[in-house]
Design a protein around this motif. Structure first.
Motif, PDB file in Angstrom:
ATOM      1  N   VAL A 242      -7.211   2.060  -1.203  1.00 10.02           N
ATOM      2  CA  VAL A 242      -6.121   1.979  -2.181  1.00 10.02           C
ATOM      3  C   VAL A 242      -6.642   2.388  -3.554  1.00 10.02           C
ATOM      4  CG1 VAL A 242      -4.940   0.196  -0.847  1.00 10.02           C
ATOM      5  CG2 VAL A 242      -6.461  -0.484  -2.685  1.00 10.02           C
TER       6      VAL A 242
ATOM      7  N   PHE B  75      -1.847  -6.610  -1.226  1.00 10.78           N
ATOM      8  CA  PHE B  75      -2.018  -6.531   0.228  1.00 10.78           C
ATOM      9  C   PHE B  75      -2.398  -7.889   0.800  1.00 10.78           C
ATOM     10  CE2 PHE B  75      -5.496  -6.626   3.293  1.00 10.78           C
ATOM     11  CZ  PHE B  75      -4.832  -6.238   4.452  1.00 10.78           C
TER      12      PHE B  75
ATOM     13  N   CYS C 247     -10.650  -0.958  -2.776  1.00 12.66           N
ATOM     14  CA  CYS C 247     -10.636  -0.046  -3.914  1.00 12.66           C
ATOM     15  C   CYS C 247     -12.080   0.178  -4.338  1.00 12.66           C
ATOM     16  CB  CYS C 247      -9.837  -0.656  -5.072  1.00 12.66           C
ATOM     17  SG  CYS C 247      -9.886   0.344  -6.568  1.00 12.66           S
TER      18      CYS C 247
ATOM     19  N   LEU D  57       0.822  -1.203   0.000  1.00 13.40           N
ATOM     20  CA  LEU D  57       0.000   0.000   0.000  1.00 13.40           C
ATOM     21  C   LEU D  57       0.864   1.264   0.000  1.00 13.40           C
ATOM     22  CD1 LEU D  57      -1.853  -2.319   0.997  1.00 13.40           C
ATOM     23  CD2 LEU D  57      -2.959  -0.665   2.462  1.00 13.40           C
TER      24      LEU D  57
ATOM     25  N   ALA E 176      -8.033  -4.053   2.742  1.00 15.57           N
ATOM     26  CA  ALA E 176      -7.658  -3.088   1.707  1.00 15.57           C
ATOM     27  C   ALA E 176      -8.836  -3.040   0.747  1.00 15.57           C
ATOM     28  CB  ALA E 176      -6.389  -3.505   0.981  1.00 15.57           C
TER      29      ALA E 176
ATOM     30  N   THR F  91      -3.471  -3.543  -6.060  1.00 14.45           N
ATOM     31  CA  THR F  91      -2.931  -3.274  -4.724  1.00 14.45           C
ATOM     32  C   THR F  91      -3.701  -4.046  -3.666  1.00 14.45           C
ATOM     33  OG1 THR F  91      -2.201  -1.090  -5.461  1.00 14.45           O
ATOM     34  CG2 THR F  91      -2.309  -1.453  -3.096  1.00 14.45           C
TER      35      THR F  91
END
Length: 124
Positions: free
Chosen positions: A69, A78, A120, A26, A118, A74
């Motif tokens: 993120v 993670f 998005c 990250l 994490a 990503t």
């Protein structure tokens, strides 16, 4: 909304090592340890926004922390790094339409059982 957050961990060195590896994809690293057994993680801006310590009680457990993120790759990185660092899978990377159609997240339990994510929010 939040400036920073801190967790009380049961074993500082174990958690420090876990988060150093899990948060590396990250772009976050351990930025400072202003006193023994207390560390602040953050990104390239140099501001530690995520803190851990084993100097306070009770140990923080069963908390959910989500790191935002920029892309789905990503999130995947993670998840892999956190598992390699000793985390426990709590939800493989994928779409979570229950939140919204583009919500792409992955979940791992840290050494104390906290649910670390994490996420998005962008389309691929």
């Amino acid at each position: 909304m939040l400036d920073h957050i801190g967790l009380n961990v049961s074993d500082y060195e174990r958690s420090r090592d876990f988060y150093a590896k899990a948060l590396a994809p990250l772009g976050h690293s351990l930025l400072m340890e202003p006193v023994p057994r207390t560390g602040g993680f953050g990104g390239s801006d140099g501001k530690p926004g995520f803190w851990i310590t084993d100097l306070r009680e009770p140990v923080t457990t069963n908390v959910h922390i989500a790191f935002s993120v920029a892309d789905r790759e990503t999130v995947d990185a993670f998840h892999a790094a956190a598992l390699e660092a000793g985390g426990t899978d709590n939800g493989a990377p994928g779409i979570r339409e229950i939140y919204h159609p583009q919500y792409y997240g992955a979940f791992v339990l840290d050494p104390d059982g906290n649910n670390v994510e994490a996420v998005c929010h962008r389309a691929p």
